[in-house]
Design an enzyme around this catalytic site. Structure first.
Site, PDB file in Angstrom:
ATOM      1  N   TYR A 141       0.830  -1.209   0.000  1.00 37.99           N
ATOM      2  CA  TYR A 141       0.000   0.000   0.000  1.00 37.99           C
ATOM      3  C   TYR A 141       0.856   1.247   0.000  1.00 37.99           C
ATOM      4  O   TYR A 141       2.082   1.174   0.157  1.00 37.99           O
ATOM      5  CB  TYR A 141      -0.962  -0.007   1.190  1.00 37.99           C
ATOM      6  N   ARG A 169       8.151   4.422  -4.707  1.00 31.36           N
ATOM      7  CA  ARG A 169       8.223   3.423  -3.635  1.00 31.36           C
ATOM      8  C   ARG A 169       7.161   2.344  -3.828  1.00 31.36           C
ATOM      9  O   ARG A 169       7.409   1.159  -3.562  1.00 31.36           O
ATOM     10  CB  ARG A 169       8.057   4.097  -2.271  1.00 31.36           C
ATOM     11  N   ARG A 186      -7.616 -20.526  -1.301  1.00 25.58           N
ATOM     12  CA  ARG A 186      -6.533 -20.308  -0.347  1.00 25.58           C
ATOM     13  C   ARG A 186      -5.437 -21.365  -0.451  1.00 25.58           C
ATOM     14  O   ARG A 186      -5.643 -22.524  -0.078  1.00 25.58           O
ATOM     15  CB  ARG A 186      -7.096 -20.297   1.086  1.00 25.58           C
ATOM     16  N   HIS A 204      -0.937 -21.186   0.127  1.00 27.39           N
ATOM     17  CA  HIS A 204       0.125 -20.232   0.469  1.00 27.39           C
ATOM     18  C   HIS A 204       0.880 -19.778  -0.771  1.00 27.39           C
ATOM     19  O   HIS A 204       1.183 -18.602  -0.936  1.00 27.39           O
ATOM     20  CB  HIS A 204       1.100 -20.855   1.475  1.00 27.39           C
ATOM     21  N   LYS A 232       6.465  -1.842   1.861  1.00 31.96           N
ATOM     22  CA  LYS A 232       5.293  -1.237   2.526  1.00 31.96           C
ATOM     23  C   LYS A 232       4.119  -2.208   2.401  1.00 31.96           C
ATOM     24  O   LYS A 232       3.174  -2.001   1.633  1.00 31.96           O
ATOM     25  CB  LYS A 232       4.988   0.147   1.934  1.00 31.96           C
ATOM     26  N   GLU A 291      12.367   2.820  14.011  1.00 29.86           N
ATOM     27  CA  GLU A 291      11.423   3.853  13.561  1.00 29.86           C
ATOM     28  C   GLU A 291      10.201   3.769  14.465  1.00 29.86           C
ATOM     29  O   GLU A 291      10.221   3.061  15.472  1.00 29.86           O
ATOM     30  CB  GLU A 291      11.061   3.645  12.081  1.00 29.86           C
ATOM     31  N   LEU A 306      11.187   1.299   6.964  1.00 27.48           N
ATOM     32  CA  LEU A 306      10.554   1.758   5.733  1.00 27.48           C
ATOM     33  C   LEU A 306      11.317   3.000   5.260  1.00 27.48           C
ATOM     34  O   LEU A 306      11.593   3.886   6.061  1.00 27.48           O
ATOM     35  CB  LEU A 306       9.093   2.145   6.018  1.00 27.48           C
TER      36      LEU A 306
HETATM   37  N1  PDD Z   1       2.879   5.221   7.486  1.00 30.37           N
HETATM   38  N2  PDD Z   1       7.556   3.971   9.022  1.00 30.37           N
HETATM   39  C1  PDD Z   1       6.442   3.224   8.970  1.00 30.37           C
HETATM   40  C2  PDD Z   1       6.446   1.868   9.577  1.00 30.37           C
HETATM   41  C3  PDD Z   1       5.279   3.729   8.332  1.00 30.37           C
HETATM   42  O1  PDD Z   1       4.166   2.976   8.243  1.00 30.37           O
HETATM   43  C4  PDD Z   1       5.313   5.035   7.782  1.00 30.37           C
HETATM   44  C5  PDD Z   1       4.137   5.610   7.055  1.00 30.37           C
HETATM   45  C6  PDD Z   1       6.496   5.789   7.889  1.00 30.37           C
HETATM   46  C7  PDD Z   1       6.625   7.160   7.298  1.00 30.37           C
HETATM   47  O2  PDD Z   1       6.706   7.070   5.897  1.00 30.37           O
HETATM   48  P1  PDD Z   1       6.198   8.244   4.963  1.00 30.37           P
HETATM   49  O3  PDD Z   1       6.977   9.460   5.307  1.00 30.37           O
HETATM   50  O4  PDD Z   1       6.490   7.744   3.598  1.00 30.37           O
HETATM   51  O5  PDD Z   1       4.732   8.427   5.237  1.00 30.37           O
HETATM   52  C8  PDD Z   1       7.603   5.211   8.500  1.00 30.37           C
HETATM   53  C9  PDD Z   1       1.719   5.545   6.694  1.00 30.37           C
HETATM   54  C10 PDD Z   1       1.449   6.999   6.600  1.00 30.37           C
HETATM   55  C11 PDD Z   1       0.528   4.721   7.162  1.00 30.37           C
HETATM   56  O6  PDD Z   1       0.739   3.533   7.352  1.00 30.37           O
HETATM   57  O7  PDD Z   1      -0.576   5.257   7.286  1.00 30.37           O
END
Ligand code: PDD
Length: 288
Positions: free
Chosen positions: A35, A54, A100, A102, A149, A182, A206
């Site tokens: 996503y 990304r 389903r 895997h 992501k 993070e 991320l």
């Molecule tokens: N989250 N780290 C993680 C684990 C994240 O899920 C996000 C973003 C960030 C920041 O990334 P960016 O600057 O690209 O938004 C760092 C989004 C916004 C979400 O899951 O809603």
């Protein structure tokens, strides 16, 4: 009264609440999808090329074949039809709907593509940005490919919930080696002796789009920034601490685990980078 978000589900535009998805969707069963979230300012997606770059890399890393150019067209049309000025765009692609198993389904199974545009009634982090916010530390329980992501966000959800239960905006994730990787949904930066520190890019984090922008803004503001991690034990020695993210923008942290950061107020470097962020939004809008 807020408007219902407008969605595009596999090419068809409809109110988000009318989207129907099979329980055999692999995103639902396995978290087999990726996503992206983009911020919309004055009706324009911010850092669009970076987010879509990304998104392509996330899709490639899990081998989902999807026409991203077509998604971009849909995204722009949905944004326009939604008439949202301030809000966000959510995009998600899963490996599709199939019995389903895997292993991947046969190649004729097509991905499920969702986009929706949501307007803000209230800007979610406005108060935290102004006043500064509190966080907790929790062990980083995630898998070894946090650079993707992926919609698999269970460990992130558990951490965010723990933070919320303690009245905090974020949980800082602490790796087995003691370093802060993070936040559950944000990137983390510390400031020590005038130097800004943040985790280097690796499969453990991320590659935040806002993180990338803030590193460029620091350079522009002549603030020295090092892609060097700090440990949870070192938090007490930091002069400033802040979060970045698409909806968070730049949020000062003024306490962690109940202990104040410095004098418990947002620091000058964080404030400078908040201003630089706003200038960058204004500059992008004036060029569009
Ligand atoms: N989250 N780290 C993680 C684990 C994240 O899920 C996000 C973003 C960030 C920041 O990334 P960016 O600057 O690209 O938004 C760092 C989004 C916004 C979400 O899951 O809603």
């Amino acid at each position: 009264m807020s408007h219902e978000p407008l969605a595009n589900w596999n090419g068809e535009e409809m109110p988000l609440g009318e989207v129907r998805v099979s329980v055999l969707d692999r995103g639902y069963l396995f978290g087999d999808g990726v996503y992206e979230v983009l911020r919309v300012y004055q009706g324009q997606p911010f850092l669009e090329a970076e987010h879509l770059g990304r998104f392509r890399r996330s899709l490639d890393k899990i081998a989902i074949v999807c026409d991203v150019d077509r998604l971009i067209e849909r995204m722009r049309a949905t944004l326009e039809h939604s008439e949202v000025q301030e809000g966000l765009i959510y995009m998600q692609v899963t490996r599709g709907t199939a019995p389903r198993t895997h292993r991947f389904p046969p190649s004729d199974v097509t991905p499920n593509e969702l986009i929706y545009v949501e307007g803000f009634d209230v800007e979610p982090y406005a108060e935290a940005r102004e006043q500064g916010a509190a966080a907790i530390t929790v062990p980083d329980l995630r898998w070894k490919r946090c650079d993707i992501k992926s919609v698999n966000l269970l460990a992130n959800c558990l951490a965010a919930q723990q933070a919320a239960e303690q009245g905090c905006v974020e949980a800082l994730l602490v790796h087995e080696d003691g370093t802060v990787t993070e936040g559950s949904h944000t990137s983390v930066f510390g400031v020590r002796n005038g130097n800004v520190l943040t985790s280097p890019l690796s499969p453990s984090i991320l590659p935040g789009i806002t993180r990338g922008l803030v590193t460029r803004l620091a350079d522009r503001c002549d603030i020295s920034l090092h892609e060097t991690s700090f440990t949870a034990d070192e938090i007490s020695q930091l002069d400033e601490l802040f979060l970045t993210g698409t909806t968070a923008e730049v949020v000062p942290l003024v306490s962690v685990d109940g202990n104040p950061i410095n004098d418990g107020r947002p620091g000058p470097i964080t404030r400078r980078l908040q201003r630089a962020y706003q200038e960058s939004v204004a500059e992008t809008l004036s060029n569009s």
